[in-house]
Design a protein around this motif. Structure first.
Motif, PDB file in Angstrom:
ATOM      1  N   MET A 156     -12.173 112.660   9.491  1.00 15.89           N
ATOM      2  CA  MET A 156     -12.429 114.094  10.063  1.00 15.89           C
ATOM      3  C   MET A 156     -13.229 114.212  10.579  1.00 15.89           C
ATOM      4  O   MET A 156     -12.885 115.810  11.042  1.00 15.89           O
ATOM      5  N   ALA A 157     -14.627 113.867  11.763  1.00 13.83           N
ATOM      6  CA  ALA A 157     -14.240 114.606  12.944  1.00 13.83           C
ATOM      7  C   ALA A 157     -13.088 115.219  14.240  1.00 13.83           C
ATOM      8  O   ALA A 157     -13.497 115.981  14.815  1.00 13.83           O
ATOM      9  N   HIS A 158     -11.902 114.114  13.790  1.00  8.68           N
ATOM     10  CA  HIS A 158     -11.320 114.657  14.368  1.00  8.68           C
ATOM     11  C   HIS A 158     -10.138 115.796  14.336  1.00  8.68           C
ATOM     12  O   HIS A 158      -9.140 116.092  14.470  1.00  8.68           O
ATOM     13  N   LYS A 159     -10.656 115.950  13.145  1.00  8.20           N
ATOM     14  CA  LYS A 159      -9.670 116.914  11.813  1.00  8.20           C
ATOM     15  C   LYS A 159      -8.164 116.572  11.747  1.00  8.20           C
ATOM     16  O   LYS A 159      -7.282 117.534  12.152  1.00  8.20           O
ATOM     17  N   ALA A 160      -7.853 114.601  11.530  1.00 10.19           N
ATOM     18  CA  ALA A 160      -6.658 114.513  11.349  1.00 10.19           C
ATOM     19  C   ALA A 160      -6.308 114.950   9.715  1.00 10.19           C
ATOM     20  O   ALA A 160      -6.798 115.023   9.064  1.00 10.19           O
ATOM     21  N   GLU A 161      -4.960 115.156  10.731  1.00  9.76           N
ATOM     22  CA  GLU A 161      -3.482 116.290   9.394  1.00  9.76           C
ATOM     23  C   GLU A 161      -1.910 116.153   9.758  1.00  9.76           C
ATOM     24  O   GLU A 161      -1.664 115.952  10.578  1.00  9.76           O
ATOM     25  N   MET A 162      -1.138 116.168   8.639  1.00 11.96           N
ATOM     26  CA  MET A 162      -0.065 116.074   9.513  1.00 11.96           C
ATOM     27  C   MET A 162       0.370 117.164   8.154  1.00 11.96           C
ATOM     28  O   MET A 162      -0.527 117.426   7.052  1.00 11.96           O
ATOM     29  N   ASN A 163       1.214 118.512   8.781  1.00  8.58           N
ATOM     30  CA  ASN A 163       1.463 119.077   7.942  1.00  8.58           C
ATOM     31  C   ASN A 163       3.392 118.981   7.429  1.00  8.58           C
ATOM     32  O   ASN A 163       4.087 118.893   7.767  1.00  8.58           O
ATOM     33  N   LEU A 164       3.283 119.116   5.819  1.00  7.15           N
ATOM     34  CA  LEU A 164       4.857 118.945   5.401  1.00  7.15           C
ATOM     35  C   LEU A 164       5.431 119.794   5.078  1.00  7.15           C
ATOM     36  O   LEU A 164       6.496 119.808   4.701  1.00  7.15           O
TER      37      LEU A 164
ATOM     38  N   ASN B  28       4.794 117.571  11.763  1.00 11.81           N
ATOM     39  CA  ASN B  28       3.938 117.977  12.233  1.00 11.81           C
ATOM     40  C   ASN B  28       2.801 117.674  12.093  1.00 11.81           C
ATOM     41  O   ASN B  28       2.200 117.263  11.077  1.00 11.81           O
ATOM     42  N   ALA B  29       2.268 116.883  13.008  1.00  9.67           N
ATOM     43  CA  ALA B  29       0.858 116.715  12.872  1.00  9.67           C
ATOM     44  C   ALA B  29      -0.615 116.863  13.860  1.00  9.67           C
ATOM     45  O   ALA B  29      -0.195 116.847  15.295  1.00  9.67           O
ATOM     46  N   TYR B  30      -1.815 116.591  14.008  1.00  7.32           N
ATOM     47  CA  TYR B  30      -2.777 116.831  14.226  1.00  7.32           C
ATOM     48  C   TYR B  30      -3.910 115.572  14.399  1.00  7.32           C
ATOM     49  O   TYR B  30      -4.060 116.006  13.520  1.00  7.32           O
ATOM     50  N   MET B  31      -4.538 115.525  15.726  1.00  7.51           N
ATOM     51  CA  MET B  31      -5.490 113.769  15.089  1.00  7.51           C
ATOM     52  C   MET B  31      -6.025 114.404  15.530  1.00  7.51           C
ATOM     53  O   MET B  31      -6.546 113.208  16.987  1.00  7.51           O
ATOM     54  N   GLY B  32      -6.532 115.320  17.260  1.00  6.16           N
ATOM     55  CA  GLY B  32      -7.764 115.681  17.093  1.00  6.16           C
ATOM     56  C   GLY B  32      -7.818 116.422  19.115  1.00  6.16           C
ATOM     57  O   GLY B  32      -8.584 116.921  19.482  1.00  6.16           O
ATOM     58  N   CYS B  33      -6.354 116.843  19.851  1.00  6.87           N
ATOM     59  CA  CYS B  33      -6.203 117.221  20.953  1.00  6.87           C
ATOM     60  C   CYS B  33      -5.056 117.197  21.257  1.00  6.87           C
ATOM     61  O   CYS B  33      -4.696 117.943  21.497  1.00  6.87           O
ATOM     62  N   ASN B  34      -3.827 116.231  21.039  1.00  5.75           N
ATOM     63  CA  ASN B  34      -2.433 116.421  20.475  1.00  5.75           C
ATOM     64  C   ASN B  34      -1.521 116.841  19.304  1.00  5.75           C
ATOM     65  O   ASN B  34      -1.866 116.185  18.719  1.00  5.75           O
ATOM     66  N   GLN B  35      -1.155 117.695  19.732  1.00  2.00           N
ATOM     67  CA  GLN B  35       0.408 118.308  18.560  1.00  2.00           C
ATOM     68  C   GLN B  35       0.854 117.196  18.537  1.00  2.00           C
ATOM     69  O   GLN B  35       1.825 116.563  19.604  1.00  2.00           O
TER      70      GLN B  35
ATOM     71  N   MET C 253       1.040 116.149  26.102  1.00  2.00           N
ATOM     72  CA  MET C 253       0.226 115.028  26.535  1.00  2.00           C
ATOM     73  C   MET C 253      -0.465 115.343  27.432  1.00  2.00           C
ATOM     74  O   MET C 253      -0.953 115.679  28.477  1.00  2.00           O
ATOM     75  N   LYS C 254      -1.954 116.526  26.609  1.00  2.00           N
ATOM     76  CA  LYS C 254      -3.309 116.433  27.700  1.00  2.00           C
ATOM     77  C   LYS C 254      -3.938 114.902  27.352  1.00  2.00           C
ATOM     78  O   LYS C 254      -3.647 114.452  26.106  1.00  2.00           O
ATOM     79  N   ALA C 255      -4.602 115.015  28.543  1.00  2.00           N
ATOM     80  CA  ALA C 255      -5.503 113.913  28.704  1.00  2.00           C
ATOM     81  C   ALA C 255      -6.442 114.381  27.961  1.00  2.00           C
ATOM     82  O   ALA C 255      -7.718 115.426  27.950  1.00  2.00           O
ATOM     83  N   CYS C 256      -7.150 113.327  26.767  1.00  2.00           N
ATOM     84  CA  CYS C 256      -8.508 113.336  25.532  1.00  2.00           C
ATOM     85  C   CYS C 256      -9.432 112.672  26.427  1.00  2.00           C
ATOM     86  O   CYS C 256      -8.371 111.911  25.975  1.00  2.00           O
ATOM     87  N   GLN C 257     -10.251 112.872  25.594  1.00  2.00           N
ATOM     88  CA  GLN C 257     -11.868 111.920  25.766  1.00  2.00           C
ATOM     89  C   GLN C 257     -11.054 110.688  25.225  1.00  2.00           C
ATOM     90  O   GLN C 257     -11.426 109.304  25.561  1.00  2.00           O
ATOM     91  N   ASP C 258     -11.086 110.344  23.194  1.00  2.00           N
ATOM     92  CA  ASP C 258     -10.651 109.461  23.138  1.00  2.00           C
ATOM     93  C   ASP C 258      -9.478 109.797  21.998  1.00  2.00           C
ATOM     94  O   ASP C 258      -9.844 110.441  20.824  1.00  2.00           O
ATOM     95  N   MET C 259      -7.927 108.564  22.747  1.00  2.00           N
ATOM     96  CA  MET C 259      -7.191 109.590  21.928  1.00  2.00           C
ATOM     97  C   MET C 259      -7.196 108.178  21.153  1.00  2.00           C
ATOM     98  O   MET C 259      -5.433 107.488  21.581  1.00  2.00           O
ATOM     99  N   ASN C 260      -7.826 106.529  20.893  1.00  2.00           N
ATOM    100  CA  ASN C 260      -7.653 105.740  19.748  1.00  2.00           C
ATOM    101  C   ASN C 260      -6.115 106.229  18.946  1.00  2.00           C
ATOM    102  O   ASN C 260      -6.138 105.785  18.293  1.00  2.00           O
ATOM    103  N   LEU C 261      -7.457 107.595  18.177  1.00  2.00           N
ATOM    104  CA  LEU C 261      -6.633 107.505  16.984  1.00  2.00           C
ATOM    105  C   LEU C 261      -4.816 108.517  16.702  1.00  2.00           C
ATOM    106  O   LEU C 261      -4.272 107.633  16.560  1.00  2.00           O
ATOM    107  N   GLU C 262      -4.693 108.794  17.815  1.00  2.00           N
ATOM    108  CA  GLU C 262      -3.578 109.785  17.874  1.00  2.00           C
ATOM    109  C   GLU C 262      -2.458 108.259  18.663  1.00  2.00           C
ATOM    110  O   GLU C 262      -1.575 108.204  17.979  1.00  2.00           O
TER     111      GLU C 262
END
Length: 110
Positions: free
Chosen positions: A14-22, A34-41, A63-72
């Protein structure tokens, strides 16, 4: 909205606003998702068959450099391995042949 994914709590998702759009355009049985996991599309093609089988292409991502890319990173590696799906109420569950799952809920439900 992604509500269950191995190694991540619902609060983290929820904090990363993780979502997938179909809801993309259906073309020859395939949906551009498409999906969004907090930083990159991320973008991919998916094909849901009536027998509970799903095919998801290898995705592409900004390919944005994000602070926390573990989820992505985890999501991008696992989404293309998903081979089965089930729909129960407002929930979509994707699974692979090793028992890994991703569970989503419609955006207007929590």
């Amino acid at each position: 909205m992604l509500v269950s994914f191995a190694g991540f709590s619902k609060d983290q998702l929820m904090a990363h606003k993780a979502e997938m759009n179909l809801t993309g355009k259906l073309d020859n049985g395939k949906i551009q998702g498409n999906a969004y996991m907090g930083c990159n599309q991320m973008s991919f093609t998916s094909e849901f068959k009536k027998d509970g089988i799903v095919k998801i292409s290898q995705g592409i991502s900004t390919m944005k450099a994000c602070q926390d890319m573990n989820l992505e990173s985890s999501f991008q590696k696992k989404i293309e391995t998903m081979t089965k799906y089930s729909v129960e109420g407002h929930f979509l569950t994707l699974s692979d042949n090793q028992g890994n799952t991703m569970k989503f809920v419609a955006a207007d439900w929590d």
